[in-house]
Design a protein around this motif. Structure first.
Motif, PDB file in Angstrom:
ATOM      1  N   PHE A  92       0.746  -1.307  -0.055  1.00  0.00           N
ATOM      2  CA  PHE A  92      -0.004   0.095  -0.092  1.00  0.00           C
ATOM      3  C   PHE A  92       0.762   1.310   0.009  1.00  0.00           C
ATOM      4  CE2 PHE A  92      -2.473  -3.113   2.197  1.00  0.00           C
ATOM      5  CZ  PHE A  92      -3.684  -2.863   2.139  1.00  0.00           C
ATOM      6  N   ALA A  93       0.680   2.152  -0.924  1.00  0.00           N
ATOM      7  CA  ALA A  93       1.278   3.491  -1.013  1.00  0.00           C
ATOM      8  C   ALA A  93       0.495   4.179   0.355  1.00  0.00           C
ATOM      9  CB  ALA A  93       0.980   4.251  -2.026  1.00  0.00           C
ATOM     10  N   PRO A  94       1.008   5.170   0.875  1.00  0.00           N
ATOM     11  CA  PRO A  94       0.215   6.206   1.870  1.00  0.00           C
ATOM     12  C   PRO A  94      -0.958   6.486   1.093  1.00  0.00           C
ATOM     13  CG  PRO A  94       2.576   6.799   1.836  1.00  0.00           C
ATOM     14  CD  PRO A  94       2.142   5.818   0.528  1.00  0.00           C
ATOM     15  N   GLY A  95      -2.156   6.024   1.954  1.00  0.00           N
ATOM     16  CA  GLY A  95      -3.486   6.450   1.345  1.00  0.00           C
ATOM     17  C   GLY A  95      -4.348   5.540   0.556  1.00  0.00           C
ATOM     18  N   ALA A  96      -3.500   4.502   0.028  1.00  0.00           N
ATOM     19  CA  ALA A  96      -4.133   3.374  -0.724  1.00  0.00           C
ATOM     20  C   ALA A  96      -5.017   2.466   0.141  1.00  0.00           C
ATOM     21  CB  ALA A  96      -2.951   2.463  -1.346  1.00  0.00           C
ATOM     22  N   GLU A  97      -5.750   1.810  -0.603  1.00  0.00           N
ATOM     23  CA  GLU A  97      -7.078   0.915   0.196  1.00  0.00           C
ATOM     24  C   GLU A  97      -7.089  -0.519  -0.802  1.00  0.00           C
ATOM     25  OE1 GLU A  97     -10.614   2.737  -0.689  1.00  0.00           O
ATOM     26  OE2 GLU A  97     -10.591   2.688  -2.558  1.00  0.00           O
ATOM     27  N   THR A  98      -7.777  -1.302  -0.032  1.00  0.00           N
ATOM     28  CA  THR A  98      -8.148  -2.725  -0.689  1.00  0.00           C
ATOM     29  C   THR A  98      -9.415  -2.558  -1.420  1.00  0.00           C
ATOM     30  OG1 THR A  98      -9.376  -3.271   1.471  1.00  0.00           O
ATOM     31  CG2 THR A  98      -6.858  -4.081   1.316  1.00  0.00           C
ATOM     32  N   VAL A 145     -15.432 -11.489   7.889  1.00  0.00           N
ATOM     33  CA  VAL A 145     -14.884 -10.229   8.088  1.00  0.00           C
ATOM     34  C   VAL A 145     -15.036  -9.304   6.776  1.00  0.00           C
ATOM     35  CG1 VAL A 145     -13.221  -8.563   8.686  1.00  0.00           C
ATOM     36  CG2 VAL A 145     -13.230 -11.042   9.863  1.00  0.00           C
ATOM     37  N   GLU A 146     -15.897  -8.194   6.828  1.00  0.00           N
ATOM     38  CA  GLU A 146     -16.143  -7.438   5.942  1.00  0.00           C
ATOM     39  C   GLU A 146     -15.540  -5.972   6.295  1.00  0.00           C
ATOM     40  OE1 GLU A 146     -19.763  -5.620   3.010  1.00  0.00           O
ATOM     41  OE2 GLU A 146     -20.210  -6.990   4.629  1.00  0.00           O
ATOM     42  N   HIS A 147     -14.663  -5.377   5.106  1.00  0.00           N
ATOM     43  CA  HIS A 147     -14.064  -4.104   5.568  1.00  0.00           C
ATOM     44  C   HIS A 147     -13.377  -3.642   4.261  1.00  0.00           C
ATOM     45  CE1 HIS A 147     -10.435  -6.571   7.162  1.00  0.00           C
ATOM     46  NE2 HIS A 147     -10.471  -6.796   5.983  1.00  0.00           N
ATOM     47  N   ASN A 148     -12.676  -2.202   4.565  1.00  0.00           N
ATOM     48  CA  ASN A 148     -12.070  -1.718   3.325  1.00  0.00           C
ATOM     49  C   ASN A 148     -10.607  -1.267   4.311  1.00  0.00           C
ATOM     50  OD1 ASN A 148     -10.703  -0.444   1.327  1.00  0.00           O
ATOM     51  ND2 ASN A 148     -11.833   1.378   1.798  1.00  0.00           N
ATOM     52  N   VAL A 149      -9.623  -1.655   4.033  1.00  0.00           N
ATOM     53  CA  VAL A 149      -8.282  -1.571   4.604  1.00  0.00           C
ATOM     54  C   VAL A 149      -7.737  -0.407   3.894  1.00  0.00           C
ATOM     55  CG1 VAL A 149      -6.106  -2.268   5.493  1.00  0.00           C
ATOM     56  CG2 VAL A 149      -8.166  -3.919   5.385  1.00  0.00           C
ATOM     57  N   ILE A 150      -7.227   0.767   4.645  1.00  0.00           N
ATOM     58  CA  ILE A 150      -6.574   1.891   4.099  1.00  0.00           C
ATOM     59  C   ILE A 150      -5.338   1.987   4.712  1.00  0.00           C
ATOM     60  CG2 ILE A 150      -6.787   4.367   3.667  1.00  0.00           C
ATOM     61  CD1 ILE A 150     -10.095   3.806   4.169  1.00  0.00           C
ATOM     62  N   ASN A 151      -4.208   2.373   3.946  1.00  0.00           N
ATOM     63  CA  ASN A 151      -2.993   2.874   4.809  1.00  0.00           C
ATOM     64  C   ASN A 151      -2.823   4.125   5.293  1.00  0.00           C
ATOM     65  OD1 ASN A 151      -0.434   3.716   5.515  1.00  0.00           O
ATOM     66  ND2 ASN A 151       0.579   3.059   3.537  1.00  0.00           N
ATOM     67  N   ALA A 152      -3.362   4.388   6.429  1.00  0.00           N
ATOM     68  CA  ALA A 152      -3.476   5.694   7.146  1.00  0.00           C
ATOM     69  C   ALA A 152      -2.097   6.251   7.670  1.00  0.00           C
ATOM     70  CB  ALA A 152      -4.308   5.560   8.475  1.00  0.00           C
ATOM     71  N   GLY A 153      -0.965   5.580   7.495  1.00  0.00           N
ATOM     72  CA  GLY A 153       0.169   6.072   7.630  1.00  0.00           C
ATOM     73  C   GLY A 153       0.822   6.955   6.544  1.00  0.00           C
TER      74      GLY A 153
END
Length: 94
Positions: A23-29, A74-82
């Motif tokens: 994940f780049a910063p801000g990228a998501e699944t 499990v259901e979600h969207n994962v985001i790089n918050a760093g």
């Protein structure tokens, strides 16, 4: 719209699927539901923001070298918050 993370399947057979996520910063699944039990192992420190059903939002830190497991469903969207690249390995038990 956020940038998509990069997912590369490293192993897939009748028992497991192993995928590396970068994940780049801000990228998501993107929104997804896990169809299998799975284990995540962090390669880097992972500052994750998790969007959850019903509007839930939470932040978690998964330190490099640590692991956790979750059950199917499990259901979600994962985001790089760093601010740095985030990487982990996911092992799905098929």
């Amino acid at each position: 719209m956020r940038e998509a993370c990069r997912a590369v399947v490293l192993v897939e057979d009748g028992r497991v699927r192993v995928t590396r996520f970068d994940f780049a910063p801000g990228a998501e699944t993107g929104w997804h539901r896990h169809g299998h039990d799975y284990v995540i192992t962090a390669i880097t420190d992972c500052e994750m923001e998790l969007e959850e059903p019903g509007g839930g939002l939470r932040r978690v830190t998964v330190p490099a070298g640590t692991a956790y497991r979750r059950e199917a469903g499990v259901e979600h969207n994962v985001i790089n918050a760093g601010t740095a690249e985030m990487r982990f390995i996911e092992v799905e038990l098929l």
